[in-house]
Design a protein around this motif. Structure first.
Motif, PDB file in Angstrom:
ATOM      1  N   GLY A  22       0.908  -1.186  -0.260  1.00  0.00           N
ATOM      2  CA  GLY A  22       0.054  -0.371  -0.228  1.00  0.00           C
ATOM      3  C   GLY A  22       1.090   1.312   0.020  1.00  0.00           C
ATOM      4  N   GLU A  23       2.186   1.167   0.716  1.00  0.00           N
ATOM      5  CA  GLU A  23       2.861   2.656   1.210  1.00  0.00           C
ATOM      6  C   GLU A  23       3.903   2.596  -0.287  1.00  0.00           C
ATOM      7  N   ALA A  24       4.044   1.541  -1.220  1.00  0.00           N
ATOM      8  CA  ALA A  24       4.755   1.417  -2.548  1.00  0.00           C
ATOM      9  C   ALA A  24       3.474   2.182  -3.564  1.00  0.00           C
ATOM     10  N   THR A  25       2.659   1.434  -3.638  1.00  0.00           N
ATOM     11  CA  THR A  25       1.974   1.833  -4.833  1.00  0.00           C
ATOM     12  C   THR A  25       0.507   3.073  -4.217  1.00  0.00           C
ATOM     13  N   GLY A  26       0.665   3.587  -2.784  1.00  0.00           N
ATOM     14  CA  GLY A  26      -0.005   5.098  -3.041  1.00  0.00           C
ATOM     15  C   GLY A  26      -1.407   4.917  -2.955  1.00  0.00           C
ATOM     16  N   ASN A  27      -1.270   3.402  -2.731  1.00  0.00           N
ATOM     17  CA  ASN A  27      -2.980   3.015  -1.738  1.00  0.00           C
ATOM     18  C   ASN A  27      -3.324   3.143  -0.739  1.00  0.00           C
ATOM     19  N   GLU A  28      -4.252   4.034   0.042  1.00  0.00           N
ATOM     20  CA  GLU A  28      -3.930   4.188   0.775  1.00  0.00           C
ATOM     21  C   GLU A  28      -5.137   3.278   1.863  1.00  0.00           C
ATOM     22  N   THR A  29      -5.818   2.522   0.985  1.00  0.00           N
ATOM     23  CA  THR A  29      -7.507   1.605   1.516  1.00  0.00           C
ATOM     24  C   THR A  29      -6.478   0.508   1.971  1.00  0.00           C
ATOM     25  N   THR A  30      -4.941   0.383   1.260  1.00  0.00           N
ATOM     26  CA  THR A  30      -4.591  -1.064   1.344  1.00  0.00           C
ATOM     27  C   THR A  30      -3.515  -1.475   2.377  1.00  0.00           C
ATOM     28  N   LYS A  31      -2.933   0.256   2.351  1.00  0.00           N
ATOM     29  CA  LYS A  31      -2.056   0.115   3.558  1.00  0.00           C
ATOM     30  C   LYS A  31      -2.547  -0.076   5.038  1.00  0.00           C
ATOM     31  N   VAL A  32      -4.311   0.760   5.244  1.00  0.00           N
ATOM     32  CA  VAL A  32      -4.343   0.057   5.976  1.00  0.00           C
ATOM     33  C   VAL A  32      -5.297  -0.553   6.682  1.00  0.00           C
ATOM     34  N   LYS A  33      -5.660  -1.730   5.723  1.00  0.00           N
ATOM     35  CA  LYS A  33      -5.776  -3.310   5.727  1.00  0.00           C
ATOM     36  C   LYS A  33      -4.622  -3.527   6.282  1.00  0.00           C
ATOM     37  N   GLY A  34      -3.659  -3.809   5.956  1.00  0.00           N
ATOM     38  CA  GLY A  34      -2.712  -3.720   6.675  1.00  0.00           C
ATOM     39  C   GLY A  34      -2.474  -3.889   7.633  1.00  0.00           C
ATOM     40  N   LYS A  35      -2.275  -2.731   8.401  1.00  0.00           N
ATOM     41  CA  LYS A  35      -2.068  -2.521   9.529  1.00  0.00           C
ATOM     42  C   LYS A  35      -3.375  -3.125  10.552  1.00  0.00           C
ATOM     43  N   VAL A  36      -4.642  -3.387  10.301  1.00  0.00           N
ATOM     44  CA  VAL A  36      -5.290  -3.824  10.165  1.00  0.00           C
ATOM     45  C   VAL A  36      -5.369  -5.491  10.906  1.00  0.00           C
ATOM     46  N   GLU A  37      -5.031  -5.766   9.349  1.00  0.00           N
ATOM     47  CA  GLU A  37      -4.010  -7.505   9.827  1.00  0.00           C
ATOM     48  C   GLU A  37      -3.276  -7.569  10.845  1.00  0.00           C
ATOM     49  N   GLN A  38      -2.533  -6.301  11.107  1.00  0.00           N
ATOM     50  CA  GLN A  38      -1.214  -6.876  11.696  1.00  0.00           C
ATOM     51  C   GLN A  38      -1.526  -7.158  13.238  1.00  0.00           C
ATOM     52  N   VAL A  39      -2.417  -5.978  13.155  1.00  0.00           N
ATOM     53  CA  VAL A  39      -3.533  -6.038  14.637  1.00  0.00           C
ATOM     54  C   VAL A  39      -3.830  -7.801  15.112  1.00  0.00           C
TER      55      VAL A  39
END
Length: 61
Positions: A22-39
């Motif tokens: 998400g960070e690499a592609t600039g996709n904020e949704t993917t980045k946030v979903k990744g953080k949620v999955e980590q939690v």
């Protein structure tokens, strides 16, 4: 190691990967979903750790 620990660690790794993508592609949704999955993964892992600790403490006399 029990299933909860393994499942949690895998989920955590998948979340980290999603966050990086998400960070690499600039996709904020993917980045946030990744953080949620980590939690969620950390929660599963901690639950598995607690279960394992309880199991070990019951075996000791």
């Amino acid at each position: 190691m029990n299933k909860g620990q393994v499942k949690g660690r895998i989920e955590e790794a998948k979340g980290k990967l999603k966050e990086v993508v998400g960070e690499a592609t600039g996709n904020e949704t993917t980045k946030v979903k990744g953080k949620v999955e980590q939690v969620v993964g950390k929660t599963h892992a901690l639950y598995g750790d607690a279960k394992e600790q309880f199991r070990k403490s019951r075996k000791r006399p």
